[in-house]
Design a protein around this motif. Structure first.
Motif, PDB file in Angstrom:
ATOM      1  N   TYR A   1     -16.603  11.621 -30.475  1.00 45.15           N
ATOM      2  CA  TYR A   1     -17.146  12.502 -29.431  1.00 45.15           C
ATOM      3  C   TYR A   1     -16.376  12.321 -28.130  1.00 45.15           C
ATOM      4  CZ  TYR A   1     -20.393  14.345 -25.946  1.00 45.15           C
ATOM      5  OH  TYR A   1     -20.939  15.042 -24.897  1.00 45.15           O
ATOM      6  N   ARG A   2     -16.183  11.067 -27.721  1.00 44.14           N
ATOM      7  CA  ARG A   2     -15.474  10.798 -26.469  1.00 44.14           C
ATOM      8  C   ARG A   2     -14.009  11.235 -26.550  1.00 44.14           C
ATOM      9  NH1 ARG A   2     -17.765   7.021 -22.864  1.00 44.14           N
ATOM     10  NH2 ARG A   2     -15.817   7.314 -21.698  1.00 44.14           N
ATOM     11  N   LEU A   3     -13.402  11.067 -27.715  1.00 43.94           N
ATOM     12  CA  LEU A   3     -12.003  11.446 -27.888  1.00 43.94           C
ATOM     13  C   LEU A   3     -11.790  12.926 -27.597  1.00 43.94           C
ATOM     14  CD1 LEU A   3      -9.084  11.001 -28.759  1.00 43.94           C
ATOM     15  CD2 LEU A   3      -9.845  11.155 -31.148  1.00 43.94           C
ATOM     16  N   PHE A   4     -12.715  13.761 -28.077  1.00 47.39           N
ATOM     17  CA  PHE A   4     -12.547  15.207 -27.887  1.00 47.39           C
ATOM     18  C   PHE A   4     -13.305  15.733 -26.670  1.00 47.39           C
ATOM     19  CE2 PHE A   4     -10.808  14.769 -32.050  1.00 47.39           C
ATOM     20  CZ  PHE A   4      -9.843  15.752 -32.110  1.00 47.39           C
ATOM     21  N   ARG A   5     -13.715  14.795 -25.805  1.00 52.20           N
ATOM     22  CA  ARG A   5     -14.245  15.174 -24.495  1.00 52.20           C
ATOM     23  C   ARG A   5     -13.351  14.659 -23.371  1.00 52.20           C
ATOM     24  NH1 ARG A   5     -17.641  18.991 -23.466  1.00 52.20           N
ATOM     25  NH2 ARG A   5     -18.610  17.799 -21.763  1.00 52.20           N
ATOM     26  N   SER A   6     -12.248  14.001 -23.748  1.00 57.00           N
ATOM     27  CA  SER A   6     -11.367  13.382 -22.762  1.00 57.00           C
ATOM     28  C   SER A   6     -10.071  14.169 -22.632  1.00 57.00           C
ATOM     29  CB  SER A   6     -11.048  11.936 -23.175  1.00 57.00           C
ATOM     30  OG  SER A   6     -12.241  11.184 -23.334  1.00 57.00           O
ATOM     31  N   ALA A   7      -9.757  14.592 -21.410  1.00 56.23           N
ATOM     32  CA  ALA A   7      -8.511  15.331 -21.168  1.00 56.23           C
ATOM     33  C   ALA A   7      -7.298  14.418 -21.274  1.00 56.23           C
ATOM     34  CB  ALA A   7      -8.548  15.994 -19.791  1.00 56.23           C
ATOM     35  N   THR A   8      -7.503  13.138 -20.985  1.00 59.67           N
ATOM     36  CA  THR A   8      -6.411  12.170 -21.092  1.00 59.67           C
ATOM     37  C   THR A   8      -6.885  10.966 -21.890  1.00 59.67           C
ATOM     38  OG1 THR A   8      -7.024  11.074 -19.011  1.00 59.67           O
ATOM     39  CG2 THR A   8      -5.413  12.873 -18.879  1.00 59.67           C
ATOM     40  N   VAL A   9      -5.952  10.322 -22.559  1.00 61.80           N
ATOM     41  CA  VAL A   9      -6.233   9.105 -23.317  1.00 61.80           C
ATOM     42  C   VAL A   9      -5.153   8.090 -22.969  1.00 61.80           C
ATOM     43  CG1 VAL A   9      -6.462   8.056 -25.592  1.00 61.80           C
ATOM     44  CG2 VAL A   9      -7.329  10.369 -25.200  1.00 61.80           C
ATOM     45  N   ALA A  10      -5.577   6.931 -22.493  1.00 64.25           N
ATOM     46  CA  ALA A  10      -4.642   5.879 -22.085  1.00 64.25           C
ATOM     47  C   ALA A  10      -3.621   6.393 -21.071  1.00 64.25           C
ATOM     48  CB  ALA A  10      -3.934   5.291 -23.302  1.00 64.25           C
ATOM     49  N   GLY A  11      -4.070   7.270 -20.185  1.00 68.83           N
ATOM     50  CA  GLY A  11      -3.201   7.785 -19.134  1.00 68.83           C
ATOM     51  C   GLY A  11      -2.291   8.923 -19.543  1.00 68.83           C
ATOM     52  N   HIS A  12      -2.403   9.396 -20.770  1.00 70.04           N
ATOM     53  CA  HIS A  12      -1.562  10.484 -21.259  1.00 70.04           C
ATOM     54  C   HIS A  12      -2.423  11.687 -21.651  1.00 70.04           C
ATOM     55  CE1 HIS A  12       1.945   7.824 -21.359  1.00 70.04           C
ATOM     56  NE2 HIS A  12       1.173   6.914 -21.945  1.00 70.04           N
ATOM     57  N   GLN A  13      -1.811  12.854 -21.625  1.00 74.61           N
ATOM     58  CA  GLN A  13      -2.531  14.072 -21.987  1.00 74.61           C
ATOM     59  C   GLN A  13      -3.009  13.998 -23.437  1.00 74.61           C
ATOM     60  OE1 GLN A  13      -0.225  17.629 -21.672  1.00 74.61           O
ATOM     61  NE2 GLN A  13      -1.917  18.987 -22.181  1.00 74.61           N
TER      62      GLN A  13
END
Length: 235
Positions: free
Chosen positions: A114-126
């Motif tokens: 859920y959080r993965l597909f609600r986050s515009a960035t992951v570990a500072g990257h798009q």
């Protein structure tokens, strides 16, 4: 920093790696297929818990006549009923919650998806996974957000198909729960609870809905296999 940051980063690397690997075969559905594969890997890792849960469910089914007798005997004394029921389960080495172990154990994995597909960035990257779709429906979008574009628009139809499949699984789960559910409010809750997944899926990203569908399908097959094997010697 959120407690989910590291797990989300790991899930992102795994799902993206799977999507890149199967891209030549799966094409535009690569990311959606990767989500399903991710879910199956999670459920495979939880197979020992499922075996334990199946054993616990068989114990509950075996004890159901005794539980029903206690409910009839102590229907006017809920506290006595609770004590007697708990004593019965303890004496038989069973627990009413053992069948819920896989559900509780996979809750963190669902939250990560859920959080993965609600986050515009992951570990500072798009988050490039948000650019992926399934038959035109964005994996990061929920059904409620798409209804405004038309109930029967192609992206909405993808969600309607997902919800229909989840509803079919809910019917199966509800009927199965009815076989061992106790009388009263607890039994009603056990039969109604599976339909909560259908409602829930309308408000979460499509990727999370795919997780629920893949996990629910695994559960249906898993229980059919485990309980089929358990019933075979008695046939």
């Amino acid at each position: 920093m959120s407690v989910f940051d590291v797990p989300v980063s790991l899930a992102y690397a795994l799902v993206k790696g799977l999507a890149d690997g199967i891209g030549p075969v799966a094409g535009p559905a690569a990311a959606a297929t990767a989500i399903v594969l991710f879910t199956l890997l999670v459920r495979l890792a939880m197979l020992p818990l499922a075996v334990s849960a199946a054993r616990g469910e068989r114990n509950r089914a075996r004890l159901l006549p005794q539980v029903q007798a206690l409910q009839k005997k102590h229907k006017k004394d809920p506290r006595r009923l609770q004590r007697e029921t708990a004593a019965l389960y303890e004496a038989e080495g069973a627990t009413p919650l053992s069948g819920c172990l896989p559900m509780f154990a996979q809750a963190p994995f669902f939250m990560v998806m859920y959080r993965l597909f609600r986050s515009a960035t992951v570990a500072g990257h798009q988050n490039v996974l948000l650019a992926h779709t399934l038959l035109g429906a964005p994996l990061g979008q929920n059904w409620i957000g798409l209804v405004g574009g038309g109930l029967f628009a192609p992206p909405s139809l993808v969600f309607l198909g997902l919800l229909a499949l989840l509803a079919a699984l809910a019917v199966w789960s509800s009927r199965r729960a009815a076989r061992t559910a106790p009388a009263g409010a607890a039994g009603v809750l056990a039969r109604v609870a599976p339909f909560g997944t259908v409602v829930f899926a309308a408000f979460v990203p499509l990727a999370a809905g795919l997780y629920l569908l893949a996990s629910g399908t695994w559960t249906a097959v898993e229980r059919a296999v485990l309980h089929g094997r358990a019933a075979a010697p008695a046939a």
